[in-house]
Design a protein around this motif. Structure first.
Motif, PDB file in Angstrom:
ATOM      1  N   GLU A 289       0.821  -1.208   0.000  1.00  0.00           N
ATOM      2  CA  GLU A 289       0.000   0.000   0.000  1.00  0.00           C
ATOM      3  C   GLU A 289       0.858   1.262   0.000  1.00  0.00           C
ATOM      4  OE1 GLU A 289      -4.227  -0.261   1.609  1.00  0.00           O
ATOM      5  OE2 GLU A 289      -3.023  -1.060   3.261  1.00  0.00           O
ATOM      6  N   GLU A 290       1.999   1.196   0.663  1.00  0.00           N
ATOM      7  CA  GLU A 290       2.859   2.366   0.796  1.00  0.00           C
ATOM      8  C   GLU A 290       3.611   2.696  -0.485  1.00  0.00           C
ATOM      9  OE1 GLU A 290       4.931   5.431   3.135  1.00  0.00           O
ATOM     10  OE2 GLU A 290       3.023   4.384   3.265  1.00  0.00           O
ATOM     11  N   LYS A 291       4.028   1.679  -1.211  1.00  0.00           N
ATOM     12  CA  LYS A 291       4.947   1.895  -2.326  1.00  0.00           C
ATOM     13  C   LYS A 291       4.272   2.314  -3.626  1.00  0.00           C
ATOM     14  CE  LYS A 291       8.753  -1.050  -0.747  1.00  0.00           C
ATOM     15  NZ  LYS A 291       9.591  -2.240  -1.035  1.00  0.00           N
ATOM     16  N   GLY A 292       2.984   2.076  -3.766  1.00  0.00           N
ATOM     17  CA  GLY A 292       2.316   2.486  -4.997  1.00  0.00           C
ATOM     18  C   GLY A 292       1.337   1.449  -5.497  1.00  0.00           C
ATOM     19  N   ASN A 393      11.024   4.842   0.559  1.00  0.00           N
ATOM     20  CA  ASN A 393      11.313   5.378   1.886  1.00  0.00           C
ATOM     21  C   ASN A 393      10.916   4.422   3.001  1.00  0.00           C
ATOM     22  OD1 ASN A 393       8.564   5.488   1.808  1.00  0.00           O
ATOM     23  ND2 ASN A 393       8.372   7.706   2.035  1.00  0.00           N
ATOM     24  N   CYS A 394      10.703   3.155   2.679  1.00  0.00           N
ATOM     25  CA  CYS A 394      10.305   2.178   3.689  1.00  0.00           C
ATOM     26  C   CYS A 394      10.828   0.807   3.281  1.00  0.00           C
ATOM     27  CB  CYS A 394       8.784   2.136   3.856  1.00  0.00           C
ATOM     28  SG  CYS A 394       7.895   1.945   2.290  1.00  0.00           S
ATOM     29  N   THR A 395      11.122  -0.010   4.278  1.00  0.00           N
ATOM     30  CA  THR A 395      11.617  -1.358   4.028  1.00  0.00           C
ATOM     31  C   THR A 395      10.859  -2.358   4.892  1.00  0.00           C
ATOM     32  OG1 THR A 395      13.306  -1.306   5.763  1.00  0.00           O
ATOM     33  CG2 THR A 395      13.942  -0.454   3.586  1.00  0.00           C
ATOM     34  N   TYR A 396      10.949  -3.610   4.504  1.00  0.00           N
ATOM     35  CA  TYR A 396      10.304  -4.663   5.280  1.00  0.00           C
ATOM     36  C   TYR A 396      10.870  -4.712   6.694  1.00  0.00           C
ATOM     37  CZ  TYR A 396       8.678  -9.302   6.659  1.00  0.00           C
ATOM     38  OH  TYR A 396       8.096 -10.350   7.322  1.00  0.00           O
ATOM     39  N   GLU A 398      12.097  -2.338   8.503  1.00  0.00           N
ATOM     40  CA  GLU A 398      11.575  -1.230   9.305  1.00  0.00           C
ATOM     41  C   GLU A 398      10.143  -1.505   9.749  1.00  0.00           C
ATOM     42  OE1 GLU A 398      14.088   2.427   7.214  1.00  0.00           O
ATOM     43  OE2 GLU A 398      12.058   1.939   6.545  1.00  0.00           O
ATOM     44  N   PHE A 399       9.330  -1.994   8.854  1.00  0.00           N
ATOM     45  CA  PHE A 399       7.941  -2.255   9.198  1.00  0.00           C
ATOM     46  C   PHE A 399       7.825  -3.331  10.273  1.00  0.00           C
ATOM     47  CE2 PHE A 399       4.806  -0.476   5.934  1.00  0.00           C
ATOM     48  CZ  PHE A 399       5.578   0.661   5.752  1.00  0.00           C
ATOM     49  N   ILE A 400       8.722  -4.313  10.225  1.00  0.00           N
ATOM     50  CA  ILE A 400       8.692  -5.393  11.209  1.00  0.00           C
ATOM     51  C   ILE A 400       9.241  -4.925  12.556  1.00  0.00           C
ATOM     52  CG2 ILE A 400       9.782  -7.596  11.842  1.00  0.00           C
ATOM     53  CD1 ILE A 400       7.453  -7.990  10.017  1.00  0.00           C
ATOM     54  N   SER A 401      10.392  -4.266  12.544  1.00  0.00           N
ATOM     55  CA  SER A 401      11.056  -3.904  13.788  1.00  0.00           C
ATOM     56  C   SER A 401      10.374  -2.775  14.539  1.00  0.00           C
ATOM     57  CB  SER A 401      12.522  -3.521  13.512  1.00  0.00           C
ATOM     58  OG  SER A 401      12.573  -2.378  12.678  1.00  0.00           O
ATOM     59  N   GLU A 402       9.745  -1.854  13.811  1.00  0.00           N
ATOM     60  CA  GLU A 402       9.126  -0.719  14.464  1.00  0.00           C
ATOM     61  C   GLU A 402       7.605  -0.797  14.487  1.00  0.00           C
ATOM     62  OE1 GLU A 402      10.634   2.919  12.888  1.00  0.00           O
ATOM     63  OE2 GLU A 402      12.655   2.123  12.631  1.00  0.00           O
ATOM     64  N   GLY A 403       7.051  -1.844  13.906  1.00  0.00           N
ATOM     65  CA  GLY A 403       5.593  -1.982  13.873  1.00  0.00           C
ATOM     66  C   GLY A 403       4.954  -0.839  13.129  1.00  0.00           C
ATOM     67  N   MET A 404       5.649  -0.324  12.100  1.00  0.00           N
ATOM     68  CA  MET A 404       5.143   0.824  11.357  1.00  0.00           C
ATOM     69  C   MET A 404       3.942   0.461  10.508  1.00  0.00           C
ATOM     70  SD  MET A 404       8.704   2.501  10.033  1.00  0.00           S
ATOM     71  CE  MET A 404       7.829   3.694   9.027  1.00  0.00           C
ATOM     72  N   SER A 405       3.163   1.436  10.194  1.00  0.00           N
ATOM     73  CA  SER A 405       2.036   1.298   9.293  1.00  0.00           C
ATOM     74  C   SER A 405       1.894   2.563   8.486  1.00  0.00           C
ATOM     75  CB  SER A 405       0.744   1.008  10.058  1.00  0.00           C
ATOM     76  OG  SER A 405      -0.363   1.056   9.181  1.00  0.00           O
ATOM     77  N   PRO A 406       1.583   2.468   7.223  1.00  0.00           N
ATOM     78  CA  PRO A 406       1.434   3.679   6.414  1.00  0.00           C
ATOM     79  C   PRO A 406       0.277   4.551   6.871  1.00  0.00           C
ATOM     80  CG  PRO A 406       0.645   1.784   5.194  1.00  0.00           C
ATOM     81  CD  PRO A 406       1.326   1.265   6.434  1.00  0.00           C
ATOM     82  N   ASN A 407      -0.622   3.953   7.648  1.00  0.00           N
ATOM     83  CA  ASN A 407      -1.753   4.732   8.153  1.00  0.00           C
ATOM     84  C   ASN A 407      -1.517   5.144   9.577  1.00  0.00           C
ATOM     85  OD1 ASN A 407      -3.165   4.364   5.699  1.00  0.00           O
ATOM     86  ND2 ASN A 407      -3.688   2.282   6.333  1.00  0.00           N
TER      87      ASN A 407
END
Length: 407
Positions: A289-292, A393-396, A398-407
């Motif tokens: 969703e984040e990348k396009g 500007n995002c990597t797998y 980062e999303f795993i380690s920081e629990g990030m979400s584009p929303n």
């Protein structure tokens, strides 16, 4: 008012026919310039070698809707879209479901992704030594995870009835507007390899029945293939479908025996022990969703993303996609184990479908994938499916380690 309503009703069929015709045309979602930009970024970022002559690939699959076979196909389609490979055909074999079901699923998904021009060929449901009675085999092997085509033979649908599926018809997806090629899967394999000596890579994510038949019909077939990549097999003692075998090897161990002992210049096998390295989860859908948005990335987000948003801890095997990905970026493989390999195809044995490994050097050593780079793997897939052409500007990781979400 009634006249207007009647006119509208008369127009509906013509609109449907028009839209159907439009969906049959290839949809180049991105321009040639954008495709080149994406290709340039991916080749540089992941160290992919490219040549003027695009590598030719055939996918042999026991296709279903929205499964790991479909995800594998979508990766290869997008790689073809940007010019990374030439996906010359899809051959459908029995396994997860009947060839009839898989043929319609392959055709329909290619239509939804704007690539109805990629040809699909019908294979066979029947293993080389015929269908087996699972109840009788259960008495021999001890236990069978009762799914797949052979568990449903009481309601069998012949391959040519891909548009008459009866109880297997899925209303959400409907029947394809396109049809498979007249040539059979085996005929296609024989002709294509003969015409493109040492240029065809076969990616086999079901039981390799059609491939084995091609080997039997032409003694030069295997040696004229560039390489073959299998998804299947167990390196250890514990099976996934029976106590000793995975599903693909159990479906037709004899087909694997023919192929493993054939003279392919290079054979790579992805055993099920490595599948857990790259399970799909919410972070993957967040990245998509984040990348396009492309036709393919949106298809997966719309149809599967909700499962992971509702259950953020969910993760699922996406085994077949590994075969396509490691072909496109071999650097995603961290470790191989080379071994001579055969398989038990004795239906009277409890170990039917079990790989037989011998570490001595021989002419038909198989390279087994034993470890994958999870972060690189998912970064590449999401970059590819989203048509990324610049450093995201995002990597797998980062999303795993920081629990990030584009929303």
């Amino acid at each position: 008012m009634n006249k207007q309503k009647n006119c509208f009703l008369l127009l509906v069929p013509f609109l449907l026919i028009f839209l159907a015709g439009c969906s049959n045309q290839r949809n180049d979602f991105n321009t040639e310039e954008e495709n080149n930009a994406s290709l340039s970024y991916l080749t540089q970022a992941y160290g992919i070698s490219v040549s003027e002559e695009k590598p030719k690939v055939v996918l042999d699959t026991d296709m279903m809707f929205l499964g790991d076979d479909a995800f594998c196909l979508s990766i290869l389609v997008q790689a073809d879209n940007i010019g990374l490979i030439d996906l010359v055909g899809v051959t459908v074999t029995g396994g997860n479901s009947f060839v009839s079901v898989g043929t319609n699923a392959a055709l329909r998904q290619l239509e939804l992704w704007g690539r109805p021009d990629i040809p699909v060929y019908i294979g066979t449901d029947e293993p080389l030594n015929g269908f087996r009675n699972l109840e009788e085999q259960r008495q021999v092997v001890g236990a069978i995870d009762n799914w797949g085509a052979m568990a449903r033979l009481d309601n069998y649908v012949e391959p040519q009835n891909f548009h008459d599926l009866g109880n297997y018809y899925e209303r959400k997806w409907g029947y394809s507007q396109t049809t498979p090629q007249e040539a059979s899967a085996v005929e296609f394999l024989l002709d294509t390899v003969s015409e493109n000596t040492n240029e065809i890579t076969i990616i086999s994510v079901g039981s390799p029945i059609s491939i084995a038949l091609a080997c039997q019909q032409d003694v030069h077939f295997a040696q004229n293939v560039n390489e073959i990549i299998y998804l299947g097999g167990i390196l250890g003692e514990r099976g996934t479908y029976t106590p000793y075998a995975d599903f693909n090897c159990f479906y037709d161990a004899t087909a694997y025996k023919v192929c493993l002992n054939a003279s392919f210049p290079k054979q790579i096998m992805i055993p099920h022990e490595v599948v857990n390295d790259v399970k799909i989860n919410k972070a993957v859908y967040d990245l998509l969703e984040e990348k396009g948005t492309t036709q393919i990335s949106r298809f997966w987000v719309d149809n599967q993303g909700g499962l992971y948003r509702r259950n953020t801890n969910r993760s699922d095997s996406l085994a077949d996609a590994i075969a396509a990905t490691i072909y496109l970026i071999p650097s995603a493989v961290v470790q191989y184990q080379d071994s001579n390999a055969d398989i038990n195809d004795d239906i009277t044995s409890a170990e039917y479908g079990k790989l037989i490994l011998d570490n001595s050097v021989s002419d038909n050593n198989i390279s087994f994938v034993t470890r994958l780079d999870t972060n690189q793997y998912w970064d590449f897939i999401t970059d590819l499916l989203c048509h990324v052409s610049d450093t995201p500007n995002c990597t797998y990781e980062e999303f795993i380690s920081e629990g990030m979400s584009p929303n």
